[in-house]
Write a protein that holds these residues in place. Sequence first.
Motif, PDB file in Angstrom:
ATOM      1  N   ALA B 152      30.538  15.605  27.967  1.00  0.00           N
ATOM      2  CA  ALA B 152      31.890  16.627  27.692  1.00  0.00           C
ATOM      3  C   ALA B 152      33.504  15.457  27.758  1.00  0.00           C
ATOM      4  CB  ALA B 152      32.473  17.541  28.590  1.00  0.00           C
ATOM      5  N   ALA B 153      32.786  14.340  28.817  1.00  0.00           N
ATOM      6  CA  ALA B 153      33.950  13.684  28.606  1.00  0.00           C
ATOM      7  C   ALA B 153      33.860  12.492  27.540  1.00  0.00           C
ATOM      8  CB  ALA B 153      33.943  12.548  29.535  1.00  0.00           C
ATOM      9  N   VAL B 154      32.890  11.993  27.054  1.00  0.00           N
ATOM     10  CA  VAL B 154      32.818  11.942  25.206  1.00  0.00           C
ATOM     11  C   VAL B 154      33.715  12.382  24.060  1.00  0.00           C
ATOM     12  CG1 VAL B 154      31.756  10.813  23.629  1.00  0.00           C
ATOM     13  CG2 VAL B 154      31.177  10.092  26.004  1.00  0.00           C
ATOM     14  N   ALA B 155      33.332  14.127  24.132  1.00  0.00           N
ATOM     15  CA  ALA B 155      33.620  14.540  23.251  1.00  0.00           C
ATOM     16  C   ALA B 155      35.112  14.855  23.557  1.00  0.00           C
ATOM     17  CB  ALA B 155      32.639  16.165  23.326  1.00  0.00           C
ATOM     18  N   LEU B 156      35.785  14.388  25.285  1.00  0.00           N
ATOM     19  CA  LEU B 156      37.224  14.364  24.619  1.00  0.00           C
ATOM     20  C   LEU B 156      37.930  13.222  24.210  1.00  0.00           C
ATOM     21  CD1 LEU B 156      37.175  16.925  28.073  1.00  0.00           C
ATOM     22  CD2 LEU B 156      38.071  17.590  26.199  1.00  0.00           C
ATOM     23  N   VAL B 157      37.001  12.384  24.996  1.00  0.00           N
ATOM     24  CA  VAL B 157      37.875  11.044  24.010  1.00  0.00           C
ATOM     25  C   VAL B 157      37.632  11.410  22.399  1.00  0.00           C
ATOM     26  CG1 VAL B 157      37.872   8.572  24.059  1.00  0.00           C
ATOM     27  CG2 VAL B 157      37.725   9.503  26.250  1.00  0.00           C
ATOM     28  N   VAL B 158      36.566  11.632  22.305  1.00  0.00           N
ATOM     29  CA  VAL B 158      37.147  11.595  20.884  1.00  0.00           C
ATOM     30  C   VAL B 158      37.298  12.151  20.177  1.00  0.00           C
ATOM     31  CG1 VAL B 158      35.182  12.212  18.643  1.00  0.00           C
ATOM     32  CG2 VAL B 158      34.032  10.331  20.670  1.00  0.00           C
ATOM     33  N   LEU B 159      38.083  13.130  20.617  1.00  0.00           N
ATOM     34  CA  LEU B 159      39.310  14.746  19.827  1.00  0.00           C
ATOM     35  C   LEU B 159      40.260  14.119  19.984  1.00  0.00           C
ATOM     36  CD1 LEU B 159      39.395  17.958  19.657  1.00  0.00           C
ATOM     37  CD2 LEU B 159      40.127  18.169  22.194  1.00  0.00           C
ATOM     38  N   VAL B 160      40.631  12.863  20.157  1.00  0.00           N
ATOM     39  CA  VAL B 160      41.887  12.549  20.650  1.00  0.00           C
ATOM     40  C   VAL B 160      41.823  11.229  19.830  1.00  0.00           C
ATOM     41  CG1 VAL B 160      42.545  13.816  22.810  1.00  0.00           C
ATOM     42  CG2 VAL B 160      42.465  11.256  22.556  1.00  0.00           C
ATOM     43  N   ASN B 311      34.099  25.991  27.245  1.00  0.00           N
ATOM     44  CA  ASN B 311      35.630  26.053  26.261  1.00  0.00           C
ATOM     45  C   ASN B 311      36.879  25.859  26.763  1.00  0.00           C
ATOM     46  OD1 ASN B 311      36.222  25.941  23.808  1.00  0.00           O
ATOM     47  ND2 ASN B 311      37.588  27.457  23.849  1.00  0.00           N
ATOM     48  N   ALA B 312      37.355  26.317  28.359  1.00  0.00           N
ATOM     49  CA  ALA B 312      38.203  26.559  28.846  1.00  0.00           C
ATOM     50  C   ALA B 312      38.543  25.000  29.513  1.00  0.00           C
ATOM     51  CB  ALA B 312      38.065  27.923  30.100  1.00  0.00           C
ATOM     52  N   CYS B 313      37.160  24.414  30.006  1.00  0.00           N
ATOM     53  CA  CYS B 313      37.790  23.177  30.782  1.00  0.00           C
ATOM     54  C   CYS B 313      38.154  22.443  29.661  1.00  0.00           C
ATOM     55  CB  CYS B 313      35.959  22.971  31.571  1.00  0.00           C
ATOM     56  SG  CYS B 313      35.549  24.107  32.438  1.00  0.00           S
ATOM     57  N   LEU B 314      37.470  22.427  28.754  1.00  0.00           N
ATOM     58  CA  LEU B 314      37.271  20.978  27.270  1.00  0.00           C
ATOM     59  C   LEU B 314      38.415  21.136  27.067  1.00  0.00           C
ATOM     60  CD1 LEU B 314      34.467  21.856  25.304  1.00  0.00           C
ATOM     61  CD2 LEU B 314      35.070  20.339  26.924  1.00  0.00           C
ATOM     62  N   LEU B 315      39.780  22.451  26.861  1.00  0.00           N
ATOM     63  CA  LEU B 315      40.249  22.669  26.763  1.00  0.00           C
ATOM     64  C   LEU B 315      41.939  22.415  27.679  1.00  0.00           C
ATOM     65  CD1 LEU B 315      41.085  26.252  25.191  1.00  0.00           C
ATOM     66  CD2 LEU B 315      42.053  23.950  24.017  1.00  0.00           C
ATOM     67  N   GLY B 316      40.947  22.852  28.303  1.00  0.00           N
ATOM     68  CA  GLY B 316      42.347  22.218  29.664  1.00  0.00           C
ATOM     69  C   GLY B 316      42.418  20.347  29.878  1.00  0.00           C
ATOM     70  N   THR B 317      41.374  19.866  29.622  1.00  0.00           N
ATOM     71  CA  THR B 317      41.090  18.301  29.896  1.00  0.00           C
ATOM     72  C   THR B 317      41.674  17.987  29.055  1.00  0.00           C
ATOM     73  OG1 THR B 317      38.818  19.396  30.695  1.00  0.00           O
ATOM     74  CG2 THR B 317      39.812  17.000  30.332  1.00  0.00           C
ATOM     75  N   THR B 318      42.167  18.042  27.300  1.00  0.00           N
ATOM     76  CA  THR B 318      42.371  17.560  26.758  1.00  0.00           C
ATOM     77  C   THR B 318      44.195  17.696  26.573  1.00  0.00           C
ATOM     78  OG1 THR B 318      42.373  17.014  24.625  1.00  0.00           O
ATOM     79  CG2 THR B 318      42.455  19.590  24.841  1.00  0.00           C
ATOM     80  N   ALA B 319      44.223  19.357  26.997  1.00  0.00           N
ATOM     81  CA  ALA B 319      45.769  19.061  27.695  1.00  0.00           C
ATOM     82  C   ALA B 319      46.169  18.770  28.267  1.00  0.00           C
ATOM     83  CB  ALA B 319      46.180  21.000  27.482  1.00  0.00           C
ATOM     84  N   VAL B 320      46.110  18.661  29.543  1.00  0.00           N
ATOM     85  CA  VAL B 320      46.054  18.499  30.978  1.00  0.00           C
ATOM     86  C   VAL B 320      45.924  16.203  30.891  1.00  0.00           C
ATOM     87  CG1 VAL B 320      45.820  17.859  33.689  1.00  0.00           C
ATOM     88  CG2 VAL B 320      45.628  19.441  32.270  1.00  0.00           C
ATOM     89  N   SER B 321      44.937  15.870  30.475  1.00  0.00           N
ATOM     90  CA  SER B 321      45.360  14.319  30.260  1.00  0.00           C
ATOM     91  C   SER B 321      45.782  14.059  29.509  1.00  0.00           C
ATOM     92  CB  SER B 321      43.308  13.920  29.333  1.00  0.00           C
ATOM     93  OG  SER B 321      42.658  14.468  29.934  1.00  0.00           O
ATOM     94  N   LEU B 322      46.309  14.210  28.579  1.00  0.00           N
ATOM     95  CA  LEU B 322      46.961  13.930  26.860  1.00  0.00           C
ATOM     96  C   LEU B 322      48.578  14.369  28.187  1.00  0.00           C
ATOM     97  CD1 LEU B 322      46.404  15.200  23.860  1.00  0.00           C
ATOM     98  CD2 LEU B 322      46.887  13.234  24.609  1.00  0.00           C
TER      99      LEU B 322
END
Lengths: 82, 442
Positions: B152-160, B311-322
Amino acid sequence: MAIKNTSATLDLLAEAASRPLPYVIHPLDDAPEQKLSGEGLGTMRLSLAARLALGALRAYILLMIVLVGLKAMSLAGWINLG
Amino acid sequence: MSIHETTVPASTLGMPPAPPGARIVASRWKRNLLLFLLVFGPGLIVMEADNDAGAVSTYTQAGAQYGTHLLWVLLLLLPITYFAQEMVARLGIATGEGHAAMIFRRFGRWWGIFSLFDLELVNFFTLVTEFAGIALATGALGVSAYLSVPIAAVALVVLVATGSYRRWERMTIALCLIDVAWLAFALAVHPHGGQALHDTIVPNLPPGGLSSSLVFLVIAIVGTTIAPWQLFFQQSCVADKRLRFADLRHARLDTFIGAVFTILVAGAMMLVGDLSYRHGLTFSDPAQMAKDLGPYAGPLVRYGVPLLFINACLLGTTAVSLASAWAFGEVRGWPHSLQKSVRAAPGFYGAYGACVALAAAIVLIPNAPLQLIIITVQVLAGIMLPVAVIFLQLLLNDRELLGDRWVNKRWNNLINWTIVGVLFVLSLVLAVQVIFPNLFGQ
């Protein structure tokens, strides 16, 4: 279809040419817009009451962070608050 | 201006042609619709990303413990969340700068550092709860956290890190729209429609009246529906997307749609939890709840809820990290745009990656006090929210910067100060509640 080059036709063409035809563009593709800039304004002028209120707010936040931190450490068993 | 007036035929009359990327649309309503679709995004994302790990836990717990009795709280929160976010959208469009940058510029370095510290602190702990949610949900599906959390961490980095704001936005909107499934789940559990409608419109207390756990849950619902990171996120997002003055009405509509969608999804989560309440099941977490509901609601809910939780966790993570990375980049003066490549904005992407990696690493520490971290996050977010709204309110009354057109109107201020007052009282109650848990009785 052939169009007669009459003055009426030319008028119609001129009218069509002058009619506004808007286009839509994504903000990232559009020319940058001049925004309201705070540069040169310095910091906001605040009344004494507002400054005092913000100071109190700062103290409140710090106090609450410390309280919550102590409570969390107590719950984790790292310290004993009695 | 977003809708430009030009003349045709440009070639024959020597008029400047439409710029590259522009699309000529003759029909007025089609033009408006297309323009809205181009502006659409930040409002929906900021709202729906707030339905994160903590939110899924809180709303389903509210349903599981009190049935539909707390639905009215969500209805009350709809205008509050809209008005708060409309202000940051307006400020972002007017200044083209993020929230952290504005606080530094207009309140000075000391207040800027103070606000940034608050934000980064709460955001970091929030990220830990998001990864804790991923570990919990994948665990319920039989996948080890040691596998799911790093993936999940790698996917979230790739997303942005694609170097395209639009690509990130499209993917994130798609994740938001997956949450429509919550509405289907709510229907699948056959709620008592009349009762749910009544409890949505008429404020009421559940059987047993006011209790310590009820007060805590109500405040947690408020705290999870409106969070400080949202203010920073949407303003930075609007600035990064370079929304124009004329886009304001569409940005408002985007925010309003986002608010309505989020509240509907939150209500659906409560209704799913309500099935647990009707069967007298004990609630521990959403993933466990889904397992327990399996025999009553079927495999759709049994496996669907953990997937939506992820899905909720992934959304939350990308938004909060950004939100954290944008704020950090704005304050440090680093390039901070999703339009830039990793090479062009190393500090911005580095901050994002560091947030994600550190939070993921903490979750993988054996015996980390995750529940304690979750409670602490709720309290901290609750305490800091009214402070963040006060800064926002002061900025929106900054006539020197914004002029008459963009400052808050009188009615805006009345509503916002009321919101600040209510949030302040609630945050205080929340903090006192955690420190003195027996204040309202058990």
